[in-house]
Design a protein around this motif. Structure first.
Motif, PDB file in Angstrom:
ATOM      1  N   GLN A  39       0.832  -1.212   0.000  1.00  0.00           N
ATOM      2  CA  GLN A  39       0.000   0.000   0.000  1.00  0.00           C
ATOM      3  C   GLN A  39       0.865   1.260   0.000  1.00  0.00           C
ATOM      4  O   GLN A  39       0.570   2.230  -0.683  1.00  0.00           O
ATOM      5  CB  GLN A  39      -0.941   0.007   1.216  1.00  0.00           C
ATOM      6  N   GLU A  42       2.113   1.764  -3.442  1.00  0.00           N
ATOM      7  CA  GLU A  42       1.066   2.198  -4.372  1.00  0.00           C
ATOM      8  C   GLU A  42       0.714   3.664  -4.197  1.00  0.00           C
ATOM      9  O   GLU A  42       0.390   4.358  -5.151  1.00  0.00           O
ATOM     10  CB  GLU A  42      -0.197   1.335  -4.184  1.00  0.00           C
ATOM     11  N   THR A  43       0.781   4.118  -2.942  1.00  0.00           N
ATOM     12  CA  THR A  43       0.312   5.483  -2.693  1.00  0.00           C
ATOM     13  C   THR A  43       1.441   6.481  -2.465  1.00  0.00           C
ATOM     14  O   THR A  43       1.311   7.652  -2.784  1.00  0.00           O
ATOM     15  CB  THR A  43      -0.607   5.516  -1.448  1.00  0.00           C
ATOM     16  N   GLY A  44       2.564   6.006  -1.923  1.00  0.00           N
ATOM     17  CA  GLY A  44       3.582   6.971  -1.494  1.00  0.00           C
ATOM     18  C   GLY A  44       4.779   7.074  -2.404  1.00  0.00           C
ATOM     19  O   GLY A  44       5.738   7.753  -2.085  1.00  0.00           O
TER      20      GLY A  44
END
Lengths: 129, 275, 152
Positions: A39, A42-44
């Protein structure tokens, strides 16, 4: 340089992060298991290096390496397993799956720094060359 | 602990500049125990006074002592990384091309400690230059301590030792588990010879070496002895050979029989006027 | 085939863990009474089955946590103490697993905070090593269960 520290133990994440800060790594993100680490990716955005434990709940470190190496954009990320798992066969399996380096627990702070130097970390700037 | 934080960062910087070794923050606890003997010897009040004097005078000899005291027992695989990059990319390709007609190669690790330096070279040769594996290889290690010589011969290391700078791929290829320890495979161990030798005493007859490493040991000797050791090394170095000393060590003011060259981030020495 | 595991190896491995994770400079010494209010265990399963358990006094656990988290003992929470001894048995147990016949799997550590460590009835005490660390008790026990007949 940016690093991702993945370990279900907060004390171990603290130890690893402290050593990284000591050699000039400015940005350190932590995750408690492989799924959380995915995650984060994917986001950072991708870190220069991920330091990953093997035995963790939900998604273990080996599964994380396999999953992460399937994503072409994440390939530049260096992955170092940092784990108590020390069976030869398991180490070979992790390297074959795409782990770049492997550090066996217990390790002294120097040992982590040595491995980072092997991977080209410049301890003055905290950057990987 | 009397050394304050700013003193420790000064020390970290000094050790890094001089030895390429990173003293991590949690090594601060070592400062007192490692530097107090120097303070006592110099008649200074304490560790703070040693660091104060260093800062003011920048005395090279004192810097050497302090750096060595803070980095002692740093026996690790591929120590300092750069010299081994130079061996892999520049030094061995040249030696091997020149030695190919004779199919022989001689290397001497002159302060071999528990064997990591010579074994690193042996593994590097096996991995990057497999063509020399059936040459006549003389891979020699010597150390002052016979205890260290025995440890090197055994090729047996704890997890803490195996973790120090050994690439994982090399570890799985060259070591077997033995209980909680790691033992070098026989085929690697058999390629090497370790012997006890005191560099400060008269030397036995030695072959001509293509590569000599006298790293992180000169510091223990006074200037005339350093000069004697390096000039003796010059006599058992092949005219086209290579000498490595420690990353924090210097030839300056010791002897002028060598001249420095650099490649791949490492400094090494060759006999003057021989290239 | 469990011959490589013995008291001496357990002493060495535990001291290595203390050196590496707790910057301990030879203060963890074999000998003492063992026991203590804190316990964490980890199980190993596969061709060899058993459990490794770390016990220690509350002050020892708190001191270990303070070193690992880089905080003073007064700042350390109970959750951090539990995390720390869980990680210590994880590393000790992982190294014990490494010298046993394999393949085996290591479980996640369990911290026995409120209830003392209850030995599963099907396990026997294989090894018990007591240490003294800064005047506090620390102990490592290894409980063995069924071993695959091929390795017995």
């Amino acid at each position: 340089m940016k690093a991702l520290v993945v370990d279900d133990s907060r004390s171990m994440r603290t130890i690893v992060s402290r050593i990284l800060r000591g050699v000039g790594v400015e940005e350190i993100v932590q995750a408690e298991n492989g799924q959380e680490a995915i995650q984060v990716l994917e986001t950072g955005g991708i870190p220069d290096i991920a330091l990953v434990d093997w035995h963790m709940p939900i998604m273990n470190g080996y599964e994380f390496v396999c999953a992460a190496r399937k994503v072409p954009e994440w390939r530049p990320m260096t992955i170092m397993m940092v784990t108590t798992e020390n069976e030869h066969g398991q180490i070979v399996k992790a390297l074959a799956a795409g782990a770049t380096e492997y550090l066996i627990k217990p390790f002294t702070p120097d040992a982590l720094v040595d491995k980072l130097s092997l991977l080209g970390l410049n301890p003055l700037t905290g950057a990987l060359s | 602990m009397s050394a304050v934080a700013t003193d420790f960062s000064y020390l970290q910087q000094l050790v890094l500049n001089r030895s390429a070794i990173v003293l991590s923050d949690d090594k601060e606890y070592l400062v007192e125990s490692r530097l107090s003997p120097i303070a006592r010897e110099l008649g200074l009040e304490g560790v703070d006074a040693v660091l104060e004097r260093l800062r003011l005078t920048r005395e090279r000899a004192l810097e050497d002592r302090v750096v060595e005291a803070m980095t002692t027992n740093e026996t690790l695989w591929f120590r300092d990384v750069h010299p081994f990059n130079a061996l892999r990319r520049t030094v061995f390709p040249e030696i091997i091309a020149r030695r190919a007609p004779y199919r022989q190669l001689a290397v001497w690790s002159a302060a071999s400690s528990s064997g990591q330096e010579l074994y690193s070279i042996t593994m590097l040769l096996a991995e990057s230059f497999p063509q020399v594996m059936d040459w006549h290889l003389s891979l020699h290690g010597t150390d002052l301590s016979s205890e260290m010589v025995n440890k090197a011969r055994a090729g047996k290391y704890t997890t803490l030792e195996i973790n120090r700078g050994l690439p994982a791929t090399m570890m799985v290829r060259n070591f077997d588990r033995d209980g909680s320890n790691y033992v070098l495979k026989d085929e690697v161990r058999r390629m090497t010879t370790f012997r006890q030798m005191n560099l400060a005493e008269p030397w036995p007859t030695l072959p001509k070496y293509d590569l000599i490493l006298i790293r992180n040991v000169l510091i223990y000797f006074d200037l005339p002895t350093r000069k004697k050791i390096l000039e003796s090394a010059a006599r058992c170095l092949d005219p086209n050979g290579y000498l490595f000393i420690g990353s924090s060590e210097t030839m300056m003011g010791v002897t002028d029989v060598f001249e420095a060259a650099t490649a791949d981030g490492a400094t090494f020495y060759r006999l003057k006027g021989k290239q | 085939m469990t011959s490589d595991l013995n008291t001496e190896t357990i002493v060495e491995m535990t001291q290595e863990v203390w050196t590496a994770l707790l910057a301990d400079d030879g203060h963890l010494r074999p000998g003492g009474h063992g026991g203590g209010a804190m316990a964490a265990s980890i199980s190993i399963s596969g061709v060899w089955n058993g459990t490794a358990c770390l016990t220690c006094s509350e002050p020892a656990a708190r001191h270990a946590a303070a070193v690992m988290f880089g905080m003073s003992q007064a700042e350390i929470t109970d959750e951090e103490v539990h995390d720390a001894i869980g990680e210590l048995i994880n590393v000790v147990g992982g190294n014990i697993k490494g010298i046993l016949p394999g393949p085996t799997e290591l479980s996640l550590p369990t911290v026995h905070a409120d209830e003392p460590f209850a030995v599963p009835t099907d396990l026997e005490l294989g090894w018990e090593v007591n240490f003294t660390w800064l005047d506090e008790p620390v102990g490592v026990t290894v409980w063995t269960g069924q071993v695959d007949p091929a390795f017995a």
